[in-house]
Write an enzyme that holds these catalytic residues in place. Structure first.
Site, PDB file in Angstrom:
ATOM      1  N   GLU A 116       3.773  18.285  34.170  1.00 57.61           N
ATOM      2  CA  GLU A 116       2.359  18.570  33.922  1.00 57.61           C
ATOM      3  C   GLU A 116       2.168  19.615  32.821  1.00 57.61           C
ATOM      4  OE1 GLU A 116       0.624  17.713  38.429  1.00 57.61           O
ATOM      5  OE2 GLU A 116       0.869  19.776  37.720  1.00 57.61           O
ATOM      6  N   HIS A 119       6.843  22.556  29.789  1.00 60.68           N
ATOM      7  CA  HIS A 119       8.168  23.079  30.138  1.00 60.68           C
ATOM      8  C   HIS A 119       9.283  22.122  29.731  1.00 60.68           C
ATOM      9  CE1 HIS A 119      11.206  25.266  32.434  1.00 60.68           C
ATOM     10  NE2 HIS A 119      11.563  24.117  32.985  1.00 60.68           N
ATOM     11  N   PHE A 144      25.667  14.199  22.956  1.00 58.09           N
ATOM     12  CA  PHE A 144      24.379  14.394  23.618  1.00 58.09           C
ATOM     13  C   PHE A 144      24.058  13.217  24.527  1.00 58.09           C
ATOM     14  CE2 PHE A 144      19.697  14.520  23.701  1.00 58.09           C
ATOM     15  CZ  PHE A 144      19.485  15.857  23.986  1.00 58.09           C
TER      16      PHE A 144
END
Length: 200
Positions: A116, A119, A144
């Site tokens: 949301e 982050h 990766f």
């Protein structure tokens, strides 16, 4: 003078590319990947830094990678696996593994899901930049395998092999890339002159 609206949030100031609201409709697949022969690398020694966040998926990538590495010639004791809490911790542990004399390449597996807030963007960016920096600092391939997905369904499609309902089998793909990169580094170093003067 009228003050700037307080609603001008960090999200509004981030680049459009970094916060694209529209998910891609298709996966970025290499159509020739399956047709390429697996390179052989007998005795290859691989380190793995792997996140415990959604370890059902990161663990699936690890299993696929290990199977691919075994097929390429990795011996029974050729794999060293270190678990970390999440994707943000991958670069530090990957760098420590890459500095070992008994490690030829490092694979990083993790998952960052959209939330949301922003982050997830910062975690993904930190992991990406950190892994790149660690690879350059140690002159060791660090690959990766961090999935950055908007939904768990997207992550499953990328992490799982086809016999488990997946599409991309990223663990296998990352393992193959490590073997190919080691071969490319060998080729880049072949016949290199030592001690030649700098300049033109």
């Amino acid at each position: 003078m009228r003050a700037a609206p307080a609603a001008r949030t960090l999200c509004a100031r981030l680049p459009r590319l970094f916060l694209s609201p529209t998910p891609p409709l298709t996966m970025a697949l290499d159509p020739k990947s399956a047709a390429r022969d697996l390179m052989q690398r007998p005795g290859v020694r691989i380190g793995v830094a792997i996140s415990r966040f959604h370890e059902d998926l990161t663990g699936a990538m690890l299993r696929s990678a290990e199977a691919e590495l075994r097929a390429a010639g990795m011996e029974e004791d050729g794999l060293r696996v270190v678990w970390v809490p999440g994707a943000f911790e991958l670069p530090l542990v990957a760098r420590r593994l890459a500095r070992r004399e008994d490690i030829d390449a490092v694979l990083c597996f993790g998952l960052v899901l959209t939330g949301e807030t922003t982050h997830d963007h910062w975690v993904a960016m930190g992991a990406t930049q950190g892994i790149t920096q660690a690879s350059l600092e140690t002159d060791t391939p660090i690959h990766f395998g961090v999935l950055t997905c908007q939904t768990l369904e997207q992550a499953k499609a990328r992490a799982l092999p086809s016999d488990e309902g997946g599409v991309e089998d990223k663990g296998r793909e990352v393992a193959r890339a490590a073997i190919m990169t080691l071969a490319a580094l060998d080729e880049a170093s072949a016949g290199a002159a030592h001690g030649r003067p700098a300049g033109f």
